[in-house]
Design an enzyme around this catalytic site. Structure first.
Site, PDB file in Angstrom:
ATOM      1  N   ALA A  39       1.276  -0.891  -0.170  1.00 33.71           N
ATOM      2  CA  ALA A  39      -0.059  -0.129   0.104  1.00 33.71           C
ATOM      3  C   ALA A  39       0.802   1.684  -0.501  1.00 33.71           C
ATOM      4  CB  ALA A  39      -1.085  -0.255   1.313  1.00 33.71           C
ATOM      5  N   VAL A  40       0.486   2.328  -0.127  1.00 32.03           N
ATOM      6  CA  VAL A  40       0.750   3.570  -0.292  1.00 32.03           C
ATOM      7  C   VAL A  40      -0.145   4.800   0.044  1.00 32.03           C
ATOM      8  CG1 VAL A  40       0.461   4.266  -2.718  1.00 32.03           C
ATOM      9  CG2 VAL A  40       2.712   5.542  -1.331  1.00 32.03           C
ATOM     10  N   GLY A  41       0.144   5.839   0.919  1.00 27.88           N
ATOM     11  CA  GLY A  41      -0.142   6.469   1.210  1.00 27.88           C
ATOM     12  C   GLY A  41       0.186   7.993   1.117  1.00 27.88           C
ATOM     13  N   MET A  52       1.641   9.856   3.864  1.00 31.86           N
ATOM     14  CA  MET A  52       2.904   9.782   4.314  1.00 31.86           C
ATOM     15  C   MET A  52       3.816   8.945   4.284  1.00 31.86           C
ATOM     16  SD  MET A  52       1.293  11.319   7.756  1.00 31.86           S
ATOM     17  CE  MET A  52       1.584   9.979   8.700  1.00 31.86           C
ATOM     18  N   ASP A  76      -6.130   7.416  12.791  1.00 34.86           N
ATOM     19  CA  ASP A  76      -6.439   7.259  11.135  1.00 34.86           C
ATOM     20  C   ASP A  76      -7.111   5.655  11.096  1.00 34.86           C
ATOM     21  OD1 ASP A  76      -6.897   7.612   8.614  1.00 34.86           O
ATOM     22  OD2 ASP A  76      -4.527   6.858   7.898  1.00 34.86           O
TER      23      ASP A  76
END
Length: 153
Positions: free
Chosen positions: A24-26, A28, A140
């Site tokens: 995954a990538v977000g 931050m 979150d």
């Protein structure tokens, strides 16, 4: 890319961790399935994105939370195993949870019966309660961040 812009290539290794694939990538961080080459164990490695890692205030909060979280042991909280020794390539290493997120289960199967939804909420709240007792605020909480094991825990 046509305009000459280069897309950064993620590293294939950080210290003694081999990054097997990005999960995954977000905004931050990016999370990788990785292998601890010392133990052979599969782990989740969360690497702070370089543009965020250059922010001193963020890094101070990041390392402060690691010092608190490392003492948190609860069956409903992903265990923190390791972290980077410094700000360059800042990362944390966590236990790898093999069943996916609550969000992915909802996407695959639709709404849960109320009994299962209640169980998920109770288990999540137990983990959050343990974190809150240590002074940790998750910040979150969402179905993408609630993980389940392949055996359903």
């Amino acid at each position: 890319m046509p305009d000459g812009t280069r897309v950064p290539v993620p590293p294939v290794r950080l210290d003694h961790y081999r990054l097997d694939r990005r999960l995954a990538v977000g905004g931050m961080a990016e999370i990788f399935l990785a292998t601890d080459e010392k133990s052979g164990k599969k782990v989740a490695l969360k690497r702070i994105l370089p543009q965020i890692a250059s922010e001193t205030d963020f890094l101070n909060r990041f390392f402060h939370e690691i010092r608190i979280q490392i003492s948190l042991k609860h069956r409903n909280v992903v265990e923190l195993i390791d972290c980077s020794p410094g700000a360059a390539n800042a990362y944390i290493v966590m236990e790898y949870v093999d069943g996916g997120s609550l969000q992915s289960l909802i996407e695959k199967g639709g709404r849960f019966p109320w009994e299962i939804a209640l169980w998920c909420a109770e288990e999540s709240l137990r983990g959050l309660g343990a974190a809150h007792r240590k002074g940790i605020v998750h910040r979150d909480v969402k179905p993408e961040n609630v993980m389940l094991t392949a055996s359903g825990h």
